[in-house]
Every structure is written in structure tokens, then in C-alpha cells.
Design a protein around this motif. Structure first.
Motif, PDB file in Angstrom:
ATOM      1  N   THR A 230       1.395  82.171 -73.832  1.00 22.17           N
ATOM      2  CA  THR A 230      -0.069  82.585 -73.990  1.00 22.17           C
ATOM      3  C   THR A 230       0.643  83.273 -75.246  1.00 22.17           C
ATOM      4  N   THR A 231      -0.266  83.800 -76.542  1.00 22.34           N
ATOM      5  CA  THR A 231       0.649  83.926 -78.123  1.00 22.34           C
ATOM      6  C   THR A 231       0.792  85.092 -77.606  1.00 22.34           C
ATOM      7  N   PRO A 232      -0.064  86.318 -76.815  1.00 24.07           N
ATOM      8  CA  PRO A 232       0.260  87.754 -76.786  1.00 24.07           C
ATOM      9  C   PRO A 232       1.911  87.932 -76.032  1.00 24.07           C
ATOM     10  N   LEU A 449      -3.920 103.815 -68.083  1.00 22.37           N
ATOM     11  CA  LEU A 449      -5.922 104.179 -69.261  1.00 22.37           C
ATOM     12  C   LEU A 449      -5.133 103.304 -70.375  1.00 22.37           C
ATOM     13  N   LEU A 450      -4.420 102.860 -70.610  1.00 22.61           N
ATOM     14  CA  LEU A 450      -4.295 102.411 -72.400  1.00 22.61           C
ATOM     15  C   LEU A 450      -4.251 100.779 -71.609  1.00 22.61           C
ATOM     16  N   CYS A 451      -4.149 100.059 -70.315  1.00 23.68           N
ATOM     17  CA  CYS A 451      -4.286  98.956 -69.829  1.00 23.68           C
ATOM     18  C   CYS A 451      -5.883  99.204 -69.596  1.00 23.68           C
ATOM     19  N   THR A 493       0.453  94.133 -73.408  1.00 21.45           N
ATOM     20  CA  THR A 493       0.033  92.468 -73.621  1.00 21.45           C
ATOM     21  C   THR A 493      -0.461  92.303 -72.080  1.00 21.45           C
ATOM     22  N   ILE A 494      -0.209  91.648 -71.013  1.00 19.48           N
ATOM     23  CA  ILE A 494      -0.595  91.148 -69.920  1.00 19.48           C
ATOM     24  C   ILE A 494      -2.356  91.505 -70.130  1.00 19.48           C
ATOM     25  N   SER A 495      -2.911  93.416 -70.176  1.00 20.60           N
ATOM     26  CA  SER A 495      -4.027  93.049 -69.526  1.00 20.60           C
ATOM     27  C   SER A 495      -4.667  92.525 -71.086  1.00 20.60           C
ATOM     28  N   ALA A 496      -4.056  92.519 -72.354  1.00 22.86           N
ATOM     29  CA  ALA A 496      -4.768  91.615 -73.027  1.00 22.86           C
ATOM     30  C   ALA A 496      -5.680  90.321 -73.018  1.00 22.86           C
ATOM     31  N   GLY A 534      -7.214  93.711 -61.894  1.00 23.31           N
ATOM     32  CA  GLY A 534      -6.170  92.577 -62.970  1.00 23.31           C
ATOM     33  C   GLY A 534      -5.310  94.178 -63.967  1.00 23.31           C
ATOM     34  N   VAL A 535      -6.125  95.185 -63.698  1.00 22.62           N
ATOM     35  CA  VAL A 535      -5.200  96.283 -64.066  1.00 22.62           C
ATOM     36  C   VAL A 535      -5.034  97.158 -62.809  1.00 22.62           C
TER      37      VAL A 535
END
Length: 564
Positions: A230-232, A449-451, A493-496, A534-535
Motif C-alpha cells: 500500500t502507498t503509505p 497516542l499518535l497511532c 504508518t501502519i495505523s494509517a 489494530g493500534v
């Protein structure tokens, strides 16, 4: 640019071209320096991966793989969901998430429809058999009554006329009672049949929702496993190479796969358990078909078998695509595996990293334009004596031009140009100094938190725009608070890609929404929990096997001497 990417007031690709206009006019960078950011090594890797995906789709190799897996797992509800999720996730590792979802959902709907129709036919047969059996019993009962009444008439034929009249009235009353009893039984049976039909439709409606969601979620999860999935993921590599040029190739196909594949399997298993709980329950006998062998399962299995039979034998073109695809994956894994010197290190990269994953991707994808799609004939003429035309190649540029997402390439380049402009203008340095107070917060709390922030943000924005916007800021923050950049950049990146809640969040969700008779609340209720799962999974991965893989417990020297 961030505002334009979030609102999509103009196309994302057009927004990505704004640095070409604004940076030279503002005196930040020369035009030539800006434009060169739009076609870097990461873009070449992305193009090569897309060419392979286009070839696989063009020759239907992905459908053959999918149907073969489904023939192995069978058609029991839980096993069927496992089969669809694992197949979709595997395909999404190599082709686009949208293509894998669009291919798998019609197959899932066809199988479920066949299961529903077969169960309805079986219930109809059982009902007719029961009705016929009851009809014979009633008929025998009436014949016995007739014989008994005839015998009574012979014994009492000398009785008075009034007695005969009373007898006739009594037999008419009995007949009316019997007819009423039969009609009431028919009404009861029809009511039971209607209740069974409604119950069956509700069951398969729920199963259809679960299966549709399982396919689109598996597509998003599967794309996180490979660098080109995937693009991310490609953006992460590009930003790491741009912002930390002396990183020594820490992100390549092998290292990314080594970290992300176990995480993908864990996320897929947890997603299956949650979908199983939401739509199927945990009744093993019903879900897995333990101890059952219904005819409906055989007919649904035959649907998959017929689909596979329609593909015919594997053609020469399919075989060539499969061989090239396998060679590409092997070359990616062995180029620089990490624990031993790879073939690129031994042959080319002793002094500098001349050969990268992008080099391998372009080399193998170029073969699609050289290898013919049919086995060439030995002689130069056909059976009727006419000259034989050269067979068309595995891929033509017209097909590539039609299916290649050129806008994504511009979006990638716009992200790299924005990151380079932030470094040149001093914005990255200012951001890093502003985020120094975060050093007092534990790193694992910052990561979680960022995820969560990125996972919520990507529900309303494309994952490509989200990653492009956040990664340069996260790199500045990591440098400022002296933690390994990958410790927060990799999980975010994965969280996106964790866009599970809304139909508009990602194309696979939109496709599933149109196929599965879903409501927005169905997707939001299921996806909300999956976002948290997921997070949690990503942060478990980065704090366990991610630490020894990338030495995340130390601040690397290449991050200390950086262009940020």
C-alpha cells in the motif's frame, strides 16, 4: 497543502504539484531542485510493484489463486470467512487493496447466495414431504370412517326416517369439523414456513454483512505486510531516505516484511475473532460444521468448483507472470536480508548502494514487455500458409496507461518535495525545538497516542495524504526528544491503513458497503473496536520483535546527524 489534502477541495494530485509553483516563487528552493523530488527511488519501486500487480490482474492469476484457496478451506461459515480473509490479505500484499476486494466480494456473494438457495430448497422439500405424509394419514382416517358408517347403515336400515335424517345431519357436522381441522393445520404449517423463511433470510443477511466486512478489512490489513502493499509503506521508506540519508538502508523489502508480516497475521486473527463474535457467534457446530455434512454445502462448493473450471488450464502467459512474480519476490528478499550479505552487496554494493529494491522492481517488470503471451511457433507460417504474426507481449503500454494510478505518483512526489522544503526553510528545526517538552512522556505512551490520532484522522482523509502529512512532523519530534525515528514512524504508518469505520474511509470499504447490504452503523460499530485492536497489536509488535530488529532502544547516530 495539509488543508487542501484534508478537504480535497481540489484533486490530491494537483495539490501535490503546489511546491513546484510556490517554493521557487517564495525563494525556498530552485525549480530544478523541487522537480527532482518527484521521481525518486521510492517512486521507481512503486511503479515496478504496480506493473507486477497490473500483469497479475490482467491475466487473472489472482482469481486462480483465490479460488484454489477456497477449494481447500471449504464452505462452512467460519472456514469460509477464514478462507476469504486469508486469500484477500495475501492478494493485497502484492496487488491493490481495491482490486483484491472487487474480485473477492462477487465470489463471496455467489457462494452465500447458493448456500441460502440450497437451504431454502431443502426446507421446501422437507415441508412437502411432511405435508404429503399427513395427507395420506388423513385420507386413511377418512376411509376407515366411511367403512364404519356403511356397516352401521346395514345394521340400522330398518330404523325410522327421523333417525336417518338425524344421522345425515351428524355426518355433515363431522365433515365440516374435519375440513376446518385440515385448513387450520395448513395455516399453521404456512405460518411455520414463513417464520423459517424469515429466520433463514436474517441469518444469511447477517452472514453476508460479516463476509463483506471481512473481505474489505482483510484487504486493508494485508496491504500492511509488504513494502509495496500500500502507498503509505512506500512513503515511509521515501521519507526515511529523504530525512535521514545516512540510515544505511534500514527500510528495505526484507526488513519491512520481517516486521510487518507477523503483525499482519496477528491483526488478521484478531479481526476474524471479532467478526466471528459479531456475526456468527461461537457455536462451533454451526460455524465450523462439526459433525454435519449437508447437501447445501456440496452445492455451494460446486459453485466455487465451476468458477475454477471456467478458468481452464493455466495458460503460458499465466505461467510466465507467476514465474516473474516469484523471482521478483525472491530477489527482493535476498538482495539484503540483513543476517547475511545479499547478492546485491556481493555483486554491486560494496562501495555504494548502487542496486536498490527499485532497481529490481523495474528490471523484472520490464520483462512483461519483452516476453510473448503465447508460446512462439517454430516455423514462420501458420496452417493456411499465411505469415505468423508476432504474439503480443504479456503487457502492452495501453493496458499500463489505463490501469496505472498516475495521480498517486504525483502525490508521492509532492510529499517528498514538501519534506525537502521543510528542511530547507528551517520549519523542521523549529518543529523539533517546539516538541522538546514531550521528552518527559514515556515513549510507548507517545506511540499509542499518535497511532490513535493517525487512525482517527485517516477515517476522514486518504491514507496517502495522512502519511505524507504526519511523517515529517513525527521525524522532527523523534529527533527532538531523542528516540529512534522508526519507533513512532513505523507504527503510525501502519495505523494509517486502519480505516475500518466509515464507507468513505477507503475504496475497499466503499465496495463492501455497496455489496453487503450494510448500514453505516454496522461498519462503524465493528470498525471502532478493530481500530483499537489494530493500534494495540502494532504497539505490541514495535515493543517486542521490533526492538531487536531495528535496535529501537537506542538513538541511532544516523538520526543525530540529519537534514532535519
Amino acid at each position: 497543502m495539509a488543508l487542501y489534502w484534508c478537504t480535497e477541495c481540489i484533486p490530491l494530485a494537483v495539490t501535490a504539484l503546489l511546491p513546484v509553483i510556490l517554493f521557487p516563487m517564495m525563494g525556498i528552493m530552485e525549480s530544478g531542485e523541487v522537480c527532482i523530488q518527484y521521481l525518486k527511488d521510492s517512486n521507481m519501486l512503486f511503479i515496478g510493484g504496480l506493473l507486477v500487480a497490473i500483469a497479475v490482474e490482467h491475466w487473472n492469476l489472482h482469481k486462480r489463486i483465490a479460488l484454489q484457496v477456497l477449494l481447500v478451506v471449504g464452505v462452512k461459515p467460519s472456514l469460509l470467512m477464514i478462507g476469504f480473509m486469508s486469500t484477500t490479505a495475501f492478494l493485497s500484499m502484492w496487488i491493490s487493496n481495491t482490486a483484491s476486494t472487487a474480485m473477492m466480494l462477487p465470489i463471496a456473494n455467489a457462494v452465500l447466495q447458493q448456500l441460502c438457495d440450497t437451504e431454502a430448497n431443502a426446507e421446501e422439500r422437507d415441508y412437502n414431504l411432511a405435508a404429503a405424509k399427513n395427507g395420506l394419514e388423513n385420507q386413511g382416517f377418512e376411509m376407515g370412517d366411511t367403512k364404519e358408517s356403511n356397516n352401521k347403515e346395514l345394521r340400522t336400515k330398518d330404523s325410522s326416517i327421523n333417525m336417518d335424517a338425524d344421522k345425515h345431519d351428524d355426518s355433515r357436522d363431522m365433515k365440516d369439523v374435519k375440513e376446518n381441522d385440515v385448513s387450520s393445520k395448513v395455516c399453521v404449517r404456512s405460518l411455520e414456513a414463513e417464520q423459517r423463511r424469515l429466520k433463514r433470510e436474517q441469518k444469511y443477511m447477517k452472514l453476508s454483512k460479516g463476509m463483506s466486512l471481512s473481505v474489505c478489512y482483510a484487504a486493508s490489513i494485508g496491504g500492511t505486510a509488504t513494502l509495496t502493499g500500500t502507498t503509505p509503506n512506500v512513503i515511509l521508506k521515501g521519507q526515511i531516505d529523504e530525512l535521514f540519508p545516512n540510515n544505511g538502508g534500514i527500510i528495505n523489502f526484507a526488513s519491512f516484511f520481517g516486521f510487518s508480516f507477523p503483525n499482519m497475521v496477528l491483526m488478521l486473527a484478531l479481526s476474524w475473532l471479532w467478526l466471528q463474535f459479531m456475526f456468527l457467534g461461537f457455536n462451533l457446530k454451526k460455524s465450523f460444521g462439526c459433525g454435519t455434512n449437508k447437501a447445501g454445502d456440496k452445492e455451494a462448493y460446486q459453485v466455487i468448483k465451476d468458477e475454477y473450471r471456467q478458468l481452464g488450464r493455466m495458460s503460458f502467459a499465466e505461467s510466465c507472470v507467476l514465474v516473474i512474480f516469484t523471482l521478483l519476490v525472491l530477489l527482493w528478499f535476498t538482495r539484503e536480508p540483513g543476517f547475511i550479505p545479499g547478492w546485491a552487496t556481493v555483486l554491486f554494493n560494496e562501495d555504494k548502494p548502487y542496486v536498490t529494491d527499485g532497481t529490481v522492481a523495474i528490471l523484472m517488470s520490464a520483462l512483461f514487455f519483452c516476453i510473448p503471451s503465447n508460446l512462439p511457433r517454430c516455423c514462420g507460417k501458420s496452417e493456411d500458409g499465411a505469415p505468423v504474426e508476432a504474439p503480443c507481449p504479456l503487457l502492452s503500454w495501453d493496458i499500463v496507461h489505463e490501469k496505472m494510478p498516475w495521480n498517486i505518483l504525483l502525490l508521492l512526489g509532492g510529499g517528498f518535495a514538501l519534506a525537502h522544503g521543510s528542511e530547507k526553510s528551517g520549519l523542521s528545526l523549529w518543529l523539533g525545538e517546539s516538541l522538546v517538552p514531550l521528552q518527559s512522556i514515556p515513549p510507548f505512551a507517545i506511540s499509542i497516542l499518535l497511532c490513535l490520532l493517525v487512525a482517527m484522522f485517516t477515517e476522514c482523509s486518504s491514507n496517502t495524504a495522512t502519511t505524507t502529512l504526519f511523517l515529517p512532523i513525527l521525524a522532527s519530534m523523534a529527533t527532538a526528544i531523542k528516540i529512534h525515528p522508526l519507533y513512532i514512524m513505523f507504527p503510525c504508518t501502519i495505523s494509517a491503513s486502519l480505516a475500518f469505520m466509515l464507507p468513505v474511509a477507503t475504496p475497499p470499504n466503499a465496495i463492501a458497503f455497496s455489496y453487503g447490504n450494510l448500514k453505516v452503523m454496522d461498519m462503524a460499530k465493528t470498525g471502532f473496536i478493530l481500530n483499537f485492536l489494530g493500534v494495540i497489536t502494532i504497539n505490541i509488535a514495535i515493543n517486542t520483535w521490533g526492538v531487536p530488529m531495528f535496535q529501537l532502544n537506542t538513538f541511532p547516530s544516523w538520526a543525530n546527524v540529519t537534514k532535519i
